[in-house]
Structures are given as C-alpha cells and as structure tokens.
Write a protein that holds these residues in place. Structure first.
Motif, PDB file in Angstrom:
ATOM      1  N   SER A 248       0.828  -1.213   0.000  1.00 44.76           N
ATOM      2  CA  SER A 248       0.000   0.000   0.000  1.00 44.76           C
ATOM      3  C   SER A 248       0.860   1.260   0.000  1.00 44.76           C
ATOM      4  O   SER A 248       0.462   2.288  -0.547  1.00 44.76           O
ATOM      5  N   LYS A 249       2.048   1.170   0.579  1.00 44.20           N
ATOM      6  CA  LYS A 249       2.941   2.331   0.639  1.00 44.20           C
ATOM      7  C   LYS A 249       3.971   2.314  -0.485  1.00 44.20           C
ATOM      8  O   LYS A 249       4.752   3.261  -0.614  1.00 44.20           O
ATOM      9  N   GLY A 250       4.019   1.259  -1.268  1.00 42.80           N
ATOM     10  CA  GLY A 250       5.038   1.170  -2.308  1.00 42.80           C
ATOM     11  C   GLY A 250       6.427   1.242  -1.705  1.00 42.80           C
ATOM     12  O   GLY A 250       7.306   1.977  -2.188  1.00 42.80           O
ATOM     13  N   TYR A 251       6.653   0.443  -0.670  1.00 42.11           N
ATOM     14  CA  TYR A 251       7.866   0.591   0.141  1.00 42.11           C
ATOM     15  C   TYR A 251       8.406  -0.772   0.547  1.00 42.11           C
ATOM     16  O   TYR A 251       7.666  -1.689   0.895  1.00 42.11           O
ATOM     17  N   SER A 252       9.710  -0.868   0.510  1.00 42.96           N
ATOM     18  CA  SER A 252      10.397  -2.060   0.986  1.00 42.96           C
ATOM     19  C   SER A 252      11.685  -1.643   1.661  1.00 42.96           C
ATOM     20  O   SER A 252      12.210  -0.555   1.419  1.00 42.96           O
ATOM     21  N   TYR A 253      12.185  -2.493   2.532  1.00 43.62           N
ATOM     22  CA  TYR A 253      13.540  -2.288   3.038  1.00 43.62           C
ATOM     23  C   TYR A 253      14.251  -3.619   3.146  1.00 43.62           C
ATOM     24  O   TYR A 253      13.641  -4.670   3.312  1.00 43.62           O
TER      25      TYR A 253
END
Lengths: 109, 116
Positions: free
Chosen positions: A67-72
């Motif tokens: 949903s946030k278009g985010y990865s780490y």
C-alpha cells in the motif's frame, strides 16, 4: 515507466545493522526482489517479497508494504564482505523486472 | 557461479563499429534477458527471449538487436557504436518465460564494453 528509488550510499561499522529503503511506483505489482552486487561482478539474488510483511533469511531480512510502495532490506551483524551494492527490483504488471540504481554499502572496521 | 556464461569478458572497440556479445543460459533455462549497466545508472532492461522468440522489450535502441538460437544461447548485436554505449552488459536466465511472480533471474558475469 517505472520509478524505483533507493539511497545512493550508506556506510556502517562491522557488527552493526543497516537498513536500505526502497520506494517504488510501478504499473501493477508482481513482486519485489533484492539483489547483491559486488563491484565488477554479477548481481546475485538475496530475497523476494510479494505479500506484505517481513521475510527473514539469516542475517538478511526484507520487508514489504504494497500500500505504501515501500520495501527495506535489513542487514544485521555486518561483515566486511557485505560491502557491495544492493539493488531493489520490482516486477510490474506486465511481469517486467526493473531495477533501481542500487545502494552502495561500505562496511568499516 | 550462476551457471550463465557470457563471452567475451572485455571488449574494446571504436566508434562506428559493430560487436556481438554472447550468452549461454543455465542448463534447463529457456528465457534469456539482456541488461545494460552504466556507471550512473542501474540495470536497464533491454530485451527478453523465451525459447527462441522475443518475449519482452525494454529500452533497447534500434542500433541494438538480439536473437536466441535453437540451442538457447543468445547474442546481442550492437552496431554503429557510440561512446555512450560503453557499459557493462549482463545476460540473465530463468526457467520459464511465462509470467511467474517469484521467478528469479540468474546473472552472468557480464561483458565490459569500452567504446573509444
């Protein structure tokens, strides 16, 4: 086109933890990959996420929030051999795999 | 060793020339991908072949072409070379060409092209 952003460089001390963030905007989403690339060498597969949450593999973990278009990518207990470039790659709705420019991690003694 | 073989490792040529880069995929892999990596850019997808046929196209210039042969090895042809074509060219392979979300690519060691 695809837009994949990650920091250019990070430096950390041996034994420490480093977190490499990746944000993306793609046409559709079919998974996110992290690859490691030592200078002048081929990229090698580290991890894959397609569902939200954390995937742990030894000293390396990868997290995804669709949903946030985010990865780490989290690297723990850093070793000198972890000095490399880390590439975030996203498979889009057409199943094309696009890579970010990479984050160069330098591990200091 | 990923099992993907690329030749040559290094290539030095002049502007205007034409070169051919060669790639042999891992045993059993049917798909071959070509990527270009410049100093200031990430891996740029050029083209994918699956079992001899073009499957997907990326940012490949018209001066560049590729093919995959019946024995599944692939060649990338670069013509009318320009200084800006200097880069590391990677070939990668995977088992399938059909869409698969978790299918990972195995990369060769790359060909370093220097155009002088």
């Amino acid at each position: 086109g695809q837009n994949i952003d990650q920091p250019t460089e990070m430096t950390a001390t041996e034994g420490a933890i480093v977190q490499i963030n990746c944000t993306y905007q793609t046409s559709g989403f079919n998974g996110l990959f992290w690859y490691q690339q030592h200078a002048g060498e081929a990229p090698t597969f580290l991890s894959y996420n397609v569902l939200d949450g954390l995937e742990e593999k030894g000293r390396f973990s990868s997290f995804l929030s669709r949903s946030k278009g985010y990865s780490y990518l989290l690297l723990k207990e850093l070793q000198m051999k972890d000095s490399a470039s880390y590439l975030c790659a996203v498979r889009d709705g057409d199943y094309k795999l696009s890579f970010g420019a990479g984050t160069t991690v330098t591990v200091r003694a | 060793d990923s099992g993907v073989t690329q030749t040559p490792k290094h290539l030095i040529t002049a502007t205007g020339q034409r070169v051919t880069l060669r790639c042999s995929p891992r045993s059993g892999d049917l798909s071959v991908y070509w990527y270009q990596q410049s100093l200031d850019q990430g891996l740029q997808f050029l083209i994918q072949y699956y079992n001899g046929e073009e499957r997907a196209k990326g940012n490949i210039l018209e001066r560049f072409s590729a093919q995959q042969f019946p024995d599944l090895h692939s060649e990338l042809n670069l013509s009318s070379l320009e200084l800006g074509d200097s880069a590391l060219y990677f070939c990668a392979s995977s088992v399938a060409g059909q869409p698969a979300t978790n299918e990972k690519l195995f990369f060769g060691s790359g060909t370093q092209l220097s155009v002088l």
